[in-house]
Each structure stands twice: as structure tokens, then as C-alpha cells.
Design a protein around this motif. Structure first.
Motif, PDB file in Angstrom:
ATOM      1  N   CYS A 184       0.851  -1.187   0.000  1.00  0.00           N
ATOM      2  CA  CYS A 184       0.000   0.000   0.000  1.00  0.00           C
ATOM      3  C   CYS A 184       0.887   1.237   0.000  1.00  0.00           C
ATOM      4  CB  CYS A 184      -0.920  -0.002   1.220  1.00  0.00           C
ATOM      5  SG  CYS A 184      -2.124  -1.361   1.212  1.00  0.00           S
ATOM      6  N   TYR A 185       0.284   2.376  -0.336  1.00  0.00           N
ATOM      7  CA  TYR A 185       1.059   3.602  -0.525  1.00  0.00           C
ATOM      8  C   TYR A 185       0.938   4.507   0.694  1.00  0.00           C
ATOM      9  CZ  TYR A 185       3.209   7.588  -2.786  1.00  0.00           C
ATOM     10  OH  TYR A 185       4.047   8.625  -3.105  1.00  0.00           O
ATOM     11  N   PHE A 186       2.082   4.836   1.292  1.00  0.00           N
ATOM     12  CA  PHE A 186       2.147   5.643   2.515  1.00  0.00           C
ATOM     13  C   PHE A 186       2.855   6.972   2.246  1.00  0.00           C
ATOM     14  CE2 PHE A 186       1.782   1.322   3.995  1.00  0.00           C
ATOM     15  CZ  PHE A 186       1.156   1.371   5.240  1.00  0.00           C
ATOM     16  N   VAL A 187       2.357   8.042   2.883  1.00  0.00           N
ATOM     17  CA  VAL A 187       3.056   9.328   2.926  1.00  0.00           C
ATOM     18  C   VAL A 187       2.780   9.929   4.301  1.00  0.00           C
ATOM     19  CG1 VAL A 187       3.354  11.620   1.937  1.00  0.00           C
ATOM     20  CG2 VAL A 187       2.678   9.744   0.456  1.00  0.00           C
ATOM     21  N   HIS A 188       3.767   9.857   5.221  1.00  0.00           N
ATOM     22  CA  HIS A 188       3.505  10.394   6.561  1.00  0.00           C
ATOM     23  C   HIS A 188       4.786  10.459   7.386  1.00  0.00           C
ATOM     24  CE1 HIS A 188       3.253   6.218   8.570  1.00  0.00           C
ATOM     25  NE2 HIS A 188       3.540   6.013   7.306  1.00  0.00           N
TER      26      HIS A 188
ATOM     27  N   GLN B 220      -3.737   4.039   7.693  1.00  0.00           N
ATOM     28  CA  GLN B 220      -2.691   5.044   7.598  1.00  0.00           C
ATOM     29  C   GLN B 220      -2.308   5.309   6.146  1.00  0.00           C
ATOM     30  OE1 GLN B 220      -0.963   7.091  10.012  1.00  0.00           O
ATOM     31  NE2 GLN B 220      -0.617   7.947   7.974  1.00  0.00           N
ATOM     32  N   PHE B 221      -2.362   4.284   5.319  1.00  0.00           N
ATOM     33  CA  PHE B 221      -1.995   4.423   3.908  1.00  0.00           C
ATOM     34  C   PHE B 221      -3.133   5.079   3.124  1.00  0.00           C
ATOM     35  CE2 PHE B 221      -3.486   0.218   5.048  1.00  0.00           C
ATOM     36  CZ  PHE B 221      -4.564   0.032   4.203  1.00  0.00           C
ATOM     37  N   HIS B 222      -2.825   5.478   1.918  1.00  0.00           N
ATOM     38  CA  HIS B 222      -3.835   6.099   1.053  1.00  0.00           C
ATOM     39  C   HIS B 222      -4.513   5.008   0.229  1.00  0.00           C
ATOM     40  CE1 HIS B 222      -3.032  10.351   1.822  1.00  0.00           C
ATOM     41  NE2 HIS B 222      -1.777   9.967   1.995  1.00  0.00           N
ATOM     42  N   THR B 223      -5.723   4.647   0.614  1.00  0.00           N
ATOM     43  CA  THR B 223      -6.463   3.625  -0.142  1.00  0.00           C
ATOM     44  C   THR B 223      -6.587   4.014  -1.605  1.00  0.00           C
ATOM     45  OG1 THR B 223      -8.472   4.722   0.631  1.00  0.00           O
ATOM     46  CG2 THR B 223      -7.826   2.694   1.761  1.00  0.00           C
TER      47      THR B 223
END
Length: 199
Positions: free
Chosen positions: A139-143, A176-179
Motif C-alpha cells: 500500500c502507498y504511505f506518505v507520513h 494510515q496508507f492512502h487507499t
């Protein structure tokens, strides 16, 4: 089905709308209390900073409204963090739906950069929200901040240390990830949320 997205100056609402369109679902963005209360499902998205977002919610009394919603609610990224008890980002008291704390990554002594930006796998998947999502899906995370592991953790990931990739308590869910940017896994999670029965 009536799906509402909480409007509170969060930065990724348009991409959430596009992701929902791809699975054939229409949604409306609103900060109207009655519209949120009467919706079948509510998505609480977010890209931004915790204290500013909480100030916006409090000014419109949305902080109380969100906590009292009875239908399925999905927090995404900052939305999930704001559903936790507390964030280290500007020393912010959050909604307290989940007891977990939101902490800043400590990258000292690590080659990993903060913020985390990119694809990471999720594992130890639980809850109907993760139905038909494979273990170790990416999954894609930005944080720069993360929710600690706790009793409400329904998916785990690891970046500098293991932390909550997703949380669940009653009718409340958070990722937390961007669905909307997480390819097949993100699309499946959105579908699972849309298909959830109202308690």
C-alpha cells in the motif's frame, strides 16, 4: 447508498472521489452536521497537520459529531490519526475514538528517511475491512507520524519499527496508507468498506 466525505480542508479529497468513481460509487463532500449524521457511510480523509485540522473540526462542532456517528466511518491517513487519542504533531489532543497514540518517526541511527513516502507491505490482517486483501499486500504511505500498535490494530506495517497500518473499533475504521493510491489492495479495502452493513 448515501456516502459522505467529511469536509475540513483536507488535501486529498479529490483523489478519494476519483477512487470511489472507479468502483462505481458516488460521494458528496460536506461539513453539514445533519448530512453526515444521516449518511449510510462516512469517509474521513486527510492530508495536512493535526492541530490545524482539529481546530477546523472544533470550530464547526464536527469533533463531537464524528465521535457520535453510528454508521461505518473510515478515516484515511490524517483522518485515522485524528481518530486516535493524541498526536505528537504540535501536541494535539485528538478525537479519542481509538486509544492509540500518534508518534513522530525517529529516524536517528537509521538510513530510512522521514517522512515515509512510498510502498510498504501490510500484514497480520484482521477485520472485515481486510476481506480478500492478501497478506503482505503493498500500500502507498506518505507520513511523518504513525499510530502505535494497540488493541485496535487490524493491520501492521514496519518502517523504523512496527506500527498500526489500520485500526478498528466498533463502527470506526482507519487506515494510515492512502487507499485511493494503493492499487488493488486499496480498491478492495474501499469496496469492503462500502459493502459493510450499518450496525
Amino acid at each position: 447508498m448515501v456516502l459522505k466525505i467529511v469536509k475540513y480542508n483536507a488535501g486529498n479529497i479529490q483523489s478519494v472521489l476519483f477512487a470511489l468513481e472507479r468502483i462505481g460509487v458516488e460521494a458528496e463532500v460536506t461539513d453539514d452536521v445533519e448530512e453526515l449524521q444521516s449518511a449510510d457511510k462516512v469517509i474521513f480523509p486527510g492530508v495536512g497537520e493535526a492541530s490545524t485540522a482539529m481546530d477546523y473540526l472544533k470550530a464547526r462542532k464536527l469533533d463531537q459529531v464524528i465521535k457520535e456517528l453510528k454508521q461505518p466511518v473510515l478515516g484515511v491517513c490524517l483522518g485515522m490519526q485524528l481518530m486516535c487519542a493524541y498526536s505528537e504533531e504540535n501536541d494535539t489532543d485528538c478525537l479519542g475514538i481509538f486509544e492509540e497514540q500518534v508518534l513522530k518517526f525517529d529516524s536517528s541511527g537509521s538510513e530510512l528517511k522521514v517522512p515515509q513516502m512510498g510502498w510498504n507491505n501490510i500484514y497480520d490482517l484482521k477485520s472485515p475491512l481486510m476481506k480478500n486483501v492478501k497478506e503482505d499486500s503493498y500500500c502507498y504511505f506518505v507520513h511523518s507520524y504513525y499510530a502505535s500498535l494497540g488493541e485496535h490494530t487490524i493491520a501492521t506495517t514496519n518502517y523504523t519499527k512496527p506500527f498500526s497500518a489500520a485500526l478498528s473499533k466498533g463502527n470506526f475504521y482507519g487506515v494510515q496508507f492512502h487507499t485511493e493510491k494503493s492499487a488493488n489492495a486499496g480498491e478492495q479495502i474501499l469496496k469492503n468498506f462500502i459493502e459493510m452493513p450499518r450496525p
